[in-house]
Design a protein around this motif. Sequence first.
Motif, PDB file in Angstrom:
ATOM      1  N   ILE A  57       3.091   6.336  -8.529  1.00 30.30           N
ATOM      2  CA  ILE A  57       3.101   6.201  -6.834  1.00 30.30           C
ATOM      3  C   ILE A  57       1.947   5.393  -6.143  1.00 30.30           C
ATOM      4  O   ILE A  57       1.969   4.547  -5.304  1.00 30.30           O
ATOM      5  N   ILE A  58       0.773   5.058  -7.163  1.00 29.24           N
ATOM      6  CA  ILE A  58      -0.278   3.882  -6.863  1.00 29.24           C
ATOM      7  C   ILE A  58       0.382   2.729  -6.778  1.00 29.24           C
ATOM      8  O   ILE A  58       0.197   2.039  -5.960  1.00 29.24           O
ATOM      9  N   VAL A  59       1.397   2.308  -7.887  1.00 28.51           N
ATOM     10  CA  VAL A  59       1.879   1.055  -7.749  1.00 28.51           C
ATOM     11  C   VAL A  59       2.671   1.000  -6.479  1.00 28.51           C
ATOM     12  O   VAL A  59       2.751  -0.037  -5.793  1.00 28.51           O
ATOM     13  N   LEU A  60       3.410   2.079  -6.430  1.00 28.17           N
ATOM     14  CA  LEU A  60       4.272   1.938  -4.998  1.00 28.17           C
ATOM     15  C   LEU A  60       3.549   1.905  -3.798  1.00 28.17           C
ATOM     16  O   LEU A  60       3.972   0.989  -2.927  1.00 28.17           O
ATOM     17  N   VAL A  61       2.486   2.753  -3.665  1.00 32.39           N
ATOM     18  CA  VAL A  61       1.570   2.302  -2.374  1.00 32.39           C
ATOM     19  C   VAL A  61       1.111   1.125  -2.320  1.00 32.39           C
ATOM     20  O   VAL A  61       1.307   0.534  -1.076  1.00 32.39           O
ATOM     21  N   MET A  62       0.729   0.641  -3.129  1.00 32.50           N
ATOM     22  CA  MET A  62       0.014  -0.767  -3.151  1.00 32.50           C
ATOM     23  C   MET A  62       1.083  -1.677  -2.718  1.00 32.50           C
ATOM     24  O   MET A  62       0.858  -2.589  -1.789  1.00 32.50           O
ATOM     25  N   VAL A  63       2.451  -1.674  -3.314  1.00 32.68           N
ATOM     26  CA  VAL A  63       3.331  -2.551  -2.876  1.00 32.68           C
ATOM     27  C   VAL A  63       3.590  -2.345  -1.249  1.00 32.68           C
ATOM     28  O   VAL A  63       3.706  -3.067  -0.632  1.00 32.68           O
ATOM     29  N   SER A  64       3.787  -0.857  -1.010  1.00 34.79           N
ATOM     30  CA  SER A  64       4.266  -0.623   0.443  1.00 34.79           C
ATOM     31  C   SER A  64       3.290  -0.996   1.558  1.00 34.79           C
ATOM     32  O   SER A  64       3.447  -1.408   2.601  1.00 34.79           O
ATOM     33  N   LEU A  65       1.794  -1.056   1.003  1.00 31.96           N
ATOM     34  CA  LEU A  65       0.621  -1.396   1.821  1.00 31.96           C
ATOM     35  C   LEU A  65       0.871  -2.908   2.178  1.00 31.96           C
ATOM     36  O   LEU A  65       0.313  -3.559   3.207  1.00 31.96           O
TER      37      LEU A  65
END
Lengths: 232, 647, 236
Positions: A57-65
């Motif tokens: 999720i951390i990776v996903l959130v960073m990408v999404s940001l």
Amino acid sequence: MAKDFNVERNSDAKKVPKRIAFIKDRTRARVRQEEEEMVMTVPNLVAKEIIAFEILIIVLVMVSLFVDAPLEWIANPEHTPNPAKAPWYFLGLQELLHYFPPIVGGVILPGLVVVALIIIPYVRINLKTDGMWKDYPQKTLIGFLVFVGGVTVVLAMFHVYAMLVPTLLMSALMLVPYFVRREGGVIGWLGTRPLSWWVMTWFVVMAVVLTTIGTLFRGPEWRWTWPWNGIY
Amino acid sequence: MKRSRIAFALSSVVFLVVLAISPVKDMLLEWKGYQKDYNRLIQDLPQRVAPAEIGIRQIWVPKLDRVDRCVTCHLGMKEKALAGAKEPFGAHPRIDHDVEEFGCTICHEGQGPATTYKESIGKVAFWEHPMLPREYIEAACGKCHKEKTVTHAPVLSAGRKLIEEANCIGCHKIAGYQRQWVPTLNGIGSKVNRAWLYAWLKDPKAYFPKTKMANFHFTDAEADIMADFLMGFTSFSDSASLDPLPAEAAAPTEAAKTALEELGSTRISEARCISCHSINGKGGSIATDLGKVASKTSQQWLYNYIKSPKRFQPKVLMPRFRFSDKDLAGVVTYMKTEYTDYDLAEPPKHTPDPQYYEKGLALFKKYNCRGCHELEGVGNTGEVGPELTFVGSKKLYEIDFGQSGIEESLPSYLFTKMTKPRVFSSVAKMPDFGFSPEEARAVAVALLGNTNERIPEEMQVRPKQASTYDPQGEFGKLVNDLACFGCHTMEGRGRLVATDLTQEASAAKRDWIENYFKVPYSLRPILTERMPNFRLSDPEIKVLTDYMSKVFLTDTLAHDLSVTEASAAKGKLLYEERYGCKGCHQIEGKGGYVGPPLDKVASRLQSGWIFHWLKDPQALRPESIEPNNKLSDQEAEALTAYLLTLK
Amino acid sequence: MKNALDRIVRSQVWRSIFRHGLPDSNRSRAETVFYNFFLHLHPTKVRKRSIKFTYTWGLGGMSFGLFIVLVVTGALLMLYYRPSVPQAYWDMKDLQFVVSSGTFLRNMHRWAAHAMVALVFLHMLRVFYTGSYKPPKEFNWVIGVVLFVVTILLSYTGYLLPWDQLSFWGISVGTNMIHAMPFGVGDKIAFLLLGGNIVGENALVRFYVLHCFVIPVVAIVLMAIHFWRVRKDGGV
């Protein structure tokens, strides 16, 4: 000493279905059972799962940001973009459609792929673990050459060089252990690869190559374009 | 074990922190900053202005299908106290449309739903309508206002006029425009000489700077082929033929020739040709320049044409003057002497291409000359350009900007297309109309207003139905022969170079009209366009005045009043003191030049007309510049009484 | 403080919800797995070898993790979305401009969807190359292949919903392939899928229903069977 039995050493259960174990005096008869080390699920596994999920999720959130989901012009049925592309996971298929008639590229080939994937565990070839040249190398070679030749003719006929070149490269790789019999090393490792391994790898290579070409190398009119000249 | 605990703790903390980033970002949005700025700004104002509640504001206009959030930051739109305040807080200039009712983007374009500066301007990827640049803003008026002349939108109106005059509908389909009259090419081979035609094809504006004919940038070879092709068309429409020059034209001696020239010169100035035609740039702009016409065509053709224009150009708006053959001989002799271009270059020598007809026809069709010019034997090729009825809704991705390197926006595309029509593609065929930058912008503005947006019927302003007025009988024949519609409007049809005649009999007295036909004079000496002397016969004048006094009459304009000395004196006072009429009008040589002189106005105008005119000039002639002084009935009657004494 | 915590943990209410104590002894750890609905798919004890990350690369688990992310973000997105033309597109704009964290939600949903397609494919490759499809797990492989197809369909049906040029033509290109099926079958299927002959409002509604209800339900059922069989065949 005259023998009234024949000892054949083979680990292949199909060829040598019955086994006799000779127990000599020097060794004690005992079955060495491998004791698998067990651990509690909580916390060992669950903690790992949670950490993996959190990192995901951390990776996903960073990408999404930092990367915004695309939103183009409002749909306009009267204007076809050039090129009109499907989502990336279908671009391999779309690339196939570029070469083959729609019935082949759009129906038969993808249908065959799905069917082939489904029946994998029910086909004996996939249960074999031996290298493909181990048994009947001559027969296998003839069958192999006929198959590769056929595929080459078909692909050349439709000018599908994007598939033909990797196919021939892989075929060459497959033939190496036939001619160079060697244990160990890369060639030895290749020699131990079963046929099913080769087929699956061929499928994966094809899928990756076609999808990459469709995604990055195709521009207006589905012409070849280099990614640095724009990704369409 | 310990390591995995640390990993677990660490990843959980990062996980929570990362999830909080987006909500925190939401607290720092651009528009919130603007709203706080606004609330600080109004505190410093002397007037009391209500502070803004922090939150997104929007104007929702369901009937136009728009949600405009511009007012989230443009908070002072309606606050008079904020006129001239720094953006985005300034008050909106006064306009006739209520912002709450119409929203913002219907006029300004841009991205209404957006709540950031960059996105709302709309110059972002995948947004079709960035804000209209200020110089193109009138395009938005054109979305709903479909009438030809839109009040308060001079650029749009000018653009629409240019589109109509340039006859764009010859090649493009555009709803709402009238086809212009363009000379037929039938018989052109018997009319012009080849040297002139070649030069004209190469650059029409070199011969007549104000011509509507565009420059097709023909190559020398193409111009040669076109000239050869067109010179082959020697027979006129309806099998009209050229009569020989009259015997009077033969001037055996120099003296005779000079006499003829003098006669011609007199006739030309009497006929006031320069009302419509210019001579080397001086004069009217309705018809072509005559300064070099003798180098374009022969004396014989000029004689035939002036004698009866409609024989050769059936729909031309040139009147048929009642010249005698002798007059005509004088006119053409004068023209030959005075209107010859001695600098006309001989075209380069050439041998006609053996296939000049086929190639010429192909060129004629390729450039759609038939779109404007009639030519017997060449069928209509239809519109060759794209339809422009909805060109303002063209999507950016539908436009090929080619190698032009201009800003990729619809306004800049249309503007460039008008100034350099072939810059976007090497195969473009559009000719060069020689628009100035202002004209090009006006055309672009008019085209940008041609959108396919769904505007509710009740919000649209439609143009008036074109008049179907077509007088019949003797009067009708005369109107056609004298091309009255070329200058006058009657019942909504015709040009407005001169007076609208629809109410003429209510305005002017019959005697005056009759006299005017005999000896026309200009009421306003400063105007170029003047009523020509057609040399009408008395029966013809009777036909005209009979019809006018019966038809061009509005009963409600009658207003009889008795002139007493007292009322006239009161009127005189009003004329001289209260309303300062003499600032513009002359009586006995005293006063201004803007309006017509009022000596003898009583013998010209009807009392009712004067009365109603004084009450509200624009009600009678919307284009009049006479101020509406909102006179009371008594005042108007007194003034009328005074004017009626000026016989 | 500790007393109060103890009392809460020992209260009848707490114990009616959590039937096991804090996982501080092997017994209560085993009970945690045993009594917990979410954990009961796991055995109470696992082989140490099989929980090594490189044993499975966690690909199946991460795919499931992405599915959960997609369900959560998807549900939130549904609050702001109307499957109609052209509102669908304007709702995307509203997500971007007025919904708190709207862009973020949409980004998460979009990227998670793409990642899931990729991870499921990689998971399939891992299973093949480790030979994990072999008896007795043949049928679970088949379910896995179906799940892969379902994942692609989920992503693909969602692709139309923003109703922009990308969606419209992506779906048009894809559904045009269906027409190639012989004997008029393709035309029939395409018509059924689109609710018409072209991609329009009917297609949008159908894709919306498929994306938000039908295919997720199918996926959840298949996933349940898939996980259950993994466990029954001796996996974690």
